[in-house]
Design an enzyme around this catalytic site. Structure first.
Site, PDB file in Angstrom:
ATOM      1  N   LYS A 174       0.825  -1.218   0.000  1.00 10.56           N
ATOM      2  CA  LYS A 174       0.000   0.000   0.000  1.00 10.56           C
ATOM      3  C   LYS A 174       0.854   1.261   0.000  1.00 10.56           C
ATOM      4  O   LYS A 174       0.362   2.353  -0.292  1.00 10.56           O
ATOM      5  CB  LYS A 174      -0.955  -0.012   1.199  1.00 10.56           C
ATOM      6  CG  LYS A 174      -2.115  -0.974   0.993  1.00 10.56           C
ATOM      7  CD  LYS A 174      -3.164  -0.825   2.081  1.00 10.56           C
ATOM      8  CE  LYS A 174      -4.331  -1.780   1.827  1.00 10.56           C
ATOM      9  NZ  LYS A 174      -5.240  -1.830   2.987  1.00 10.56           N
ATOM     10  N   HIS A 202      -1.721  -3.269  -4.832  1.00  5.34           N
ATOM     11  CA  HIS A 202      -0.902  -3.292  -3.613  1.00  5.34           C
ATOM     12  C   HIS A 202      -0.360  -4.698  -3.354  1.00  5.34           C
ATOM     13  O   HIS A 202       0.705  -4.858  -2.747  1.00  5.34           O
ATOM     14  CB  HIS A 202      -1.664  -2.736  -2.404  1.00  5.34           C
ATOM     15  CG  HIS A 202      -2.564  -3.692  -1.705  1.00  5.34           C
ATOM     16  ND1 HIS A 202      -3.875  -3.883  -2.063  1.00  5.34           N
ATOM     17  CD2 HIS A 202      -2.350  -4.529  -0.649  1.00  5.34           C
ATOM     18  CE1 HIS A 202      -4.431  -4.786  -1.262  1.00  5.34           C
ATOM     19  NE2 HIS A 202      -3.521  -5.190  -0.392  1.00  5.34           N
TER      20      HIS A 202
END
Lengths: 408, 408
Positions: free
Chosen positions: A248, A273
């Site tokens: 992330k 991510h």
């Protein structure tokens, strides 16, 4: 000492120095000392500055009398100050061993005395004791090995001078092996501290709390234990799961922190991510990093193949990915987020059951449901406080001076 | 073996098992083996699968002849396959030691032979050899200890049977100590791998390259070495500097990635990355984390007190903060960024000189300028490639399948 004794000491030294796990090592030291001296019982204290920590204990008679469960309770760890008043403390202060044929005959003029409280409480009869300081290469006493009741024909007799020699000789090796095992533990803890700190810091962009990561780690380990994995494998998933969302870091705030629902394009970016995480962790020969990469890449796959990024299904999804997927979703549902209250337990369970075989591995769902009591304990232990929700937002109120304790 | 021999083996065992640094340990094993057998020279091979790595060597005669510098070159590491053809390989394959009174008399029927190339090249005369497998507790040969020329009255004679016994006995302890030292190295490397990976990942939000972190670490270590710090302290700053900007995790994209100049309000937020970094790393008893916290907090202070966040000045700024400040700015000026080309060296130097005593510690500036050759070597070794500048931006082109090598 004869050749046989020497060979025994050498063998013990080799056995001790190849054991890296501290508690197994202490137990091995005690059992070897018992073998050599015929002692019924024994304990080890580790010296830390002016304190002694009671760290390990074995006692054949009490084990037989009370069984292993009760025994664990009896020999719980405690801390005492280093003073000449206790026999263990005396050996630390003086660096000399004590060989006492009968503790009831210790003269009142001695610096130390025998405390009969333990014997009374558990109906044990301590007679002879051999208390030996464990001395490292710098001449410091780093621990005490305390042996009780050398047995001959079922009766306690005094420890022999030959026992003193053998035990003194192997106790230096024991001291060094203990220091090595502690160094190992320190190195591991340093590594894991870093993993947790940086994973937590990364999660904060996402307004997740630090405890989210801890709960997911604990849930994952619990599931792996219930799958019957080895202790090492369970440990490995515990330390590999914190970095599941590390990718992330590569997702823009505008998408990561968007309050409303994501557009299909934004969703596609968000889903990356998993791949970014795998890139951050790629090409490592280090077990915890290699495993973390698999977890990062596969923790959003679904059992029926409708997950991402690879849309793999069922057993094709690495088991650690399936475990963290369930742990992660369970935690998201059952805990408070800035945008939602925690969901009631029945609701969480019904959602998970709905996902059995579609979203989640059916075996893991069953294991989770069978262990809701332990799951609840973990949830409680690492529950979020109000202040956890704005970790980085209140930095203006922090006193800079308290931050700058210069440890040099 | 007599009591004296045994005591010697015990002492050697203790000396070896308390040495955690692999290269120091190997040197210690060799020097103890020389002491015990009177050997003029010796080498250690470590066995890794089907290869043997020549890892350490000592030779009194050659050291006297060539001196320590040339000696390092002579005994450079190399790798050979494990086969019966070499004497070392023979002991690995068979698990048996070789005690050869004169290598020139090895019968041609033997599996192994002596290669005289080394002797010819350096004018050395190998006569007797004792080659001993180092065997771990699982019975695996993990290394070979090879001793050359047992000396008596200045002349090489055959190794004695008593030498065989003593060396065989201490070689098991050596094998375990080597395994322990390797485990220690593995644990340290695992920790440092994690620090670098996660620090790099965090920097990528800022469009810094992964190599930026490596260069700053190397520059910082170089400066600390030139300050005369201990090897341990230099190592510590090397591993503490990667996390200097970890607090940028808490800075919004809108400010961190803003193309133009920042407003005063935005600048105030940006400057908080130092405090956020210190918060991420706070309250740790782990040396590398505690040191990283100081670096994160203080690497933007200036020598004249005009930096941030505390506006401390001069010697009040922890030295590691001053070191990383200089390394960080030097790297920012001298390397390419997405928004600027690298600055020419003369320009960098003139800017640094201008900052001497105002921005930078004057002592450190001098050290940097005196060592520009080494600095340039580091810059070259960790120079950025074009592809480093868009690390996370080209993930769509990555082949997912190659990412998922399932190491289970």
């Amino acid at each position: 000492m004869n050749e046989k004794d020497f060979q025994e000491i050498l063998d013990i030294g080799i056995a001790l120095s190849s054991e890296h796990d501290l508690s197994k090592l202490l137990d091995k030291i005690l059992s070897k000392a018992q073998e050599v001296t015929g002692a019924d019982g024994g304990s080890i204290y580790l010296v830390k500055k002016d304190k002694m920590i009671f760290k390990a204990s074995r006692n054949k008679t009490l084990l037989e009398k009370f069984g292993p469960e009760k025994m664990k309770e009896i020999v719980k760890t405690f801390v005492i100050p280093v003073t000449k008043k206790s026999m263990a403390g005396y050996t630390v202060v003086t660096g000399k061993l004590l060989n006492i044929s009968d503790v009831k005959n210790i003269p009142s003029s001695a610096d130390y005395s025998y405390d009969p409280a333990f014997d009374k409480k558990y109906g044990y009869d301590t007679v002879s004791m051999l208390v030996i300081p464990m001395i490292n290469r710098d001449g410091e006493v780093t621990g005490v090995l305390q042996l009780i009741n050398s047995m001959e024909n079922g009766h306690p007799v005094a420890f022999k001078t030959s026992h003193e020699k053998i035990i003194s000789s192997f106790s230096s090796q024991a001291a060094i092996s203990i220091a090595n095992a502690e160094l190992n533990e320190d190195l591991k803890n340093a590594h894991f501290d870093t993993i947790f700190r940086l994973s937590e810091a990364a999660e904060c962009r996402d307004k997740e709390t630090a405890n989210h990561i801890k709960r997911v780690s604990h849930y994952s380990r619990l599931l792996s234990e219930k799958l019957g994995w080895s202790p090492e494998a369970c440990e490995l998933i515990f330390w590999s799961s914190p970095m599941h969302d590390i990718g992330k870091l590569g997702i823009p705030d505008a998408i990561l922190q968007k309050p409303g629902p994501l557009t299909p394009e934004e969703r596609a970016v968000m889903e990356q991510h998993t791949v970014i995480g795998a890139l951050v962790l790629k090409d490592s020969s280090i077990p915890v990093i290699a495993k973390s990469r698999i977890v990062a890449l596969t923790h959003h796959e679904k059992y029926d193949g409708t997950g991402y990024p690879q849309k793999i299904k069922g057993e094709d999804i690495p088991l650690e990915g399936r475990i963290v997927a369930l742990a992660d979703v369970y935690d998201a549902l059952s805990s408070k987020r800035v945008y939602k209250p925690p969901m009631p337990e029945e609701k969480v369970i019904s959602i998970l059951k709905e996902g059995k075989g579609t979203h989640f591995d059916p075996v893991l769902i069953e294991l989770l449901l069978e262990n809701m009591k332990k799951i609840a304990e973990i949830r409680e232990e690492f529950s979020d406080k109000e202040s956890d929700y704005d970790n980085f937002l209140n930095i203006k109120t922090i006193d800079l001076k308290t931050l700058l304790k210069q440890e040099r």
